[in-house]
Design an enzyme around this catalytic site. Structure first.
Site, PDB file in Angstrom:
ATOM      1  N   GLY A   1      -1.616 -13.233 -39.124  1.00 47.66           N
ATOM      2  CA  GLY A   1      -0.749 -14.367 -39.425  1.00 47.66           C
ATOM      3  C   GLY A   1       0.585 -13.884 -39.967  1.00 47.66           C
ATOM      4  N   GLY A   2       0.732 -13.935 -41.292  1.00 54.61           N
ATOM      5  CA  GLY A   2       2.011 -13.641 -41.956  1.00 54.61           C
ATOM      6  C   GLY A   2       2.684 -12.358 -41.487  1.00 54.61           C
TER       7      GLY A   2
ATOM      8  N   GLU B   1      -7.381 -23.647 -39.891  1.00 54.41           N
ATOM      9  CA  GLU B   1      -6.411 -24.675 -40.307  1.00 54.41           C
ATOM     10  C   GLU B   1      -6.605 -25.946 -39.481  1.00 54.41           C
ATOM     11  OE1 GLU B   1      -3.027 -22.067 -40.012  1.00 54.41           O
ATOM     12  OE2 GLU B   1      -3.832 -20.968 -41.731  1.00 54.41           O
TER      13      GLU B   1
ATOM     14  N   SER C   1      -5.306 -11.847 -43.827  1.00 53.46           N
ATOM     15  CA  SER C   1      -4.524 -10.870 -44.599  1.00 53.46           C
ATOM     16  C   SER C   1      -4.576  -9.459 -44.020  1.00 53.46           C
ATOM     17  CB  SER C   1      -4.965 -10.878 -46.067  1.00 53.46           C
ATOM     18  OG  SER C   1      -4.720 -12.149 -46.638  1.00 53.46           O
TER      19      SER C   1
ATOM     20  N   ASN D   1      -0.527 -14.629 -34.702  1.00 55.54           N
ATOM     21  CA  ASN D   1      -0.551 -16.091 -34.746  1.00 55.54           C
ATOM     22  C   ASN D   1       0.644 -16.530 -35.589  1.00 55.54           C
ATOM     23  OD1 ASN D   1      -1.044 -18.790 -35.066  1.00 55.54           O
ATOM     24  ND2 ASN D   1      -2.943 -18.557 -36.246  1.00 55.54           N
ATOM     25  N   TRP D   2       1.649 -17.039 -34.900  1.00 56.05           N
ATOM     26  CA  TRP D   2       2.903 -17.382 -35.601  1.00 56.05           C
ATOM     27  C   TRP D   2       2.780 -18.702 -36.357  1.00 56.05           C
ATOM     28  CZ3 TRP D   2       7.088 -15.973 -31.321  1.00 56.05           C
ATOM     29  CH2 TRP D   2       7.042 -14.591 -31.095  1.00 56.05           C
ATOM     30  N   LYS D   3       1.706 -19.448 -36.118  1.00 48.33           N
ATOM     31  CA  LYS D   3       1.483 -20.737 -36.788  1.00 48.33           C
ATOM     32  C   LYS D   3       2.721 -21.631 -36.620  1.00 48.33           C
ATOM     33  CE  LYS D   3      -1.897 -18.543 -39.731  1.00 48.33           C
ATOM     34  NZ  LYS D   3      -2.631 -18.532 -40.980  1.00 48.33           N
TER      35      LYS D   3
ATOM     36  N   GLU E   1     -12.501 -15.120 -39.008  1.00 50.31           N
ATOM     37  CA  GLU E   1     -11.442 -15.282 -40.008  1.00 50.31           C
ATOM     38  C   GLU E   1     -12.026 -15.992 -41.231  1.00 50.31           C
ATOM     39  OE1 GLU E   1      -7.286 -15.164 -38.140  1.00 50.31           O
ATOM     40  OE2 GLU E   1      -7.967 -17.224 -37.954  1.00 50.31           O
TER      41      GLU E   1
HETATM   42  P1  13P Z   1      -2.791 -14.226 -42.528  1.00 52.13           P
HETATM   43  O1  13P Z   1      -2.739 -12.929 -41.766  1.00 52.13           O
HETATM   44  O2  13P Z   1      -1.456 -14.731 -42.940  1.00 52.13           O
HETATM   45  O3  13P Z   1      -3.794 -14.149 -43.649  1.00 52.13           O
HETATM   46  O4  13P Z   1      -3.353 -15.321 -41.491  1.00 52.13           O
HETATM   47  C1  13P Z   1      -4.500 -15.056 -40.779  1.00 52.13           C
HETATM   48  C2  13P Z   1      -4.671 -16.072 -39.730  1.00 52.13           C
HETATM   49  O5  13P Z   1      -4.929 -17.234 -40.004  1.00 52.13           O
HETATM   50  C3  13P Z   1      -4.481 -15.653 -38.333  1.00 52.13           C
HETATM   51  O6  13P Z   1      -4.908 -16.637 -37.441  1.00 52.13           O
END
Ligand code: 13P
Length: 259
Positions: A237-238, A100, A216, A12-14, A170
Site C-alpha cells: 500500500g503506502g 477496506e 506494512s 495498491n495505490w488505493k 493481508e
Molecule cells: P500498507 O502497505 O499501507 O500497510 O497497505 C497494505 C494494503 O492494504 C495493500 O493492499
C-alpha cells in the site's frame, strides 16, 4: 527447495494520486525495470488513472490492475464498473475483497464469489484478499476466519477455472499501521492457506497458486518476507506510492529469490 511460483510484486495505490502523479509514478517504475523482470509486477491504480497508467505500461511486462469490480455485465448499476469494462480499459488483474471493501463497504463473501466469477469469465486475474481483524487475531480466530473467507469465495469453482487466482493474505491489523506480521507469522499463515487450498481442491492446485502478503511491507522487511518459502510476493500500500521505495521492494525481492 525451488520456488514453483513466479513472484508477484503489486502496488495498491488505493484512493490516492491524480492523473499526472499516476503517470509519473508508473513512468519511474517502468524506467527502472529490466527487459525481463524476475517477477510479475502489477499496479492497482484508481479507476480514473487506468487510462493514463495504461498508456505508460502497455508495452511492458507491468500489469494494470483495478481495485474493485461489479459482477453484472452491464445495466442500471450507477457508479459501478464491470469486468468487461475493466478489460476494455486495459486491465489484466482485479483486487477482490480488500479488507477496506469488506470493513468499510460491507462486502460479503457471497458478493466476492460473484466478483471472482465475473472476473474469470472475461479472462482477468483475480487477486482475492483475505485477512483477520485485530479482534479476531487477539481471540486466536485468524485461522477460522481465513478458512471461511477462502471457502466461501472460491469453493464453488473448479480448480481449472481458478488457475489464474492469486490470494493476498493481508492481516487487517497490519494494514497502514506500521505493524507487520513477522516473516515467520506470515509464513505460518501462508502455509496454512496452502493446506486449505489442498483440502478444497488438491495438492497440485495448492502448489501452483500464488499467495502474496500485504500489510506494512517496506524496504526493510521485504527481503525477509520474500525469503519465506510460501510467500510468493507482496501487495504494497503506502510504500508503493513512492517510486524509490517500490523499486527497492522489487529489487529486494529479486535478491531474495536468487539466494
Ligand atoms: P500498507 O502497505 O499501507 O500497510 O497497505 C497494505 C494494503 O492494504 C495493500 O493492499
Amino acid at each position: 527447495m525451488a520456488r514453483h511460483r513466479k513472484p508477484l510484486i503489486a502496488g495498491n495505490w488505493k484512493m490516492n494520486l491524480g492523473l499526472a502523479e499516476s503517470e509519473a509514478l508508473a513512468k519511474q517504475i517502468k524506467s527502472s525495470l529490466p527487459e525481463t523482470p524476475h517477477c510479475d509486477i502489477a499496479l492497482f491504480a484508481p479507476f480514473t488513472a487506468l487510462g493514463a497508467v495504461r498508456a505508460v505500461v502497455s508495452s511492458t511486462p507491468i500489469w494494470l490492475g483495478a481495485q474493485n469490480v461489479f459482477w453484472e455485465k452491464s445495466g442500471p448499476f450507477t457508479g459501478e464498473i464491470s469486468a468487461l469494462q475493466l478489460k476494455d480499459a486495459g486491465c489484466q488483474a482485479v483486487l477482490i475483497g480488500h479488507s477496506e471493501r469488506r470493513v468499510i463497504f460491507g462486502e460479503k463473501s457471497a458478493d466476492l464469489r460473484k466478483k471472482i466469477g465475473a472476473v474469470l469469465d472475461v479472462g482477468l486475474f483475480p487477486v482475492l484478499c483475505v485477512g483477520e481483524t485485530l479482534q479476531e487475531h487477539q481471540a486466536q480466530k485468524a485461522r477460522e476466519v481465513i478458512t471461511s473467507q477462502i471457502q466461501e469465495a472460491i469453493a464453488e469453482f473448479t480448480r481449472q477455472k481458478l488457475k489464474s487466482l492469486t490470494i493476498a493474505y493481508e492481516p487487517v491489523w497490519a494494514i497502514g499501521t506500521g505493524k507487520t506480521a513477522t516473516p515467520g507469522q506470515a509464513q505460518g499463515m501462508h502455509d496454512f492457506i496452502r493446506n486449505r487450498l489442498a483440502a478444497l481442491f488438491d495438492n497440485e492446485f495448492s502448489l501452483q497458486t500464488r499467495i502474496i502478503y500485504g500489510g506494512s511491507v517496506k524496504t526493510d522487511n521485504i527481503d525477509a518476507l520474500m525469503a519465506e518459502p510460501d510467500i510468493d510476493g507482496v501487495l504494497v500500500g503506502g510504500e508503493s506510492l513512492k517510486a524509490d521505495s517500490f523499486i527497492r521492494i522489487i529489487n529486494f525481492a529479486r535478491r531474495a529469490i536468487h539466494v
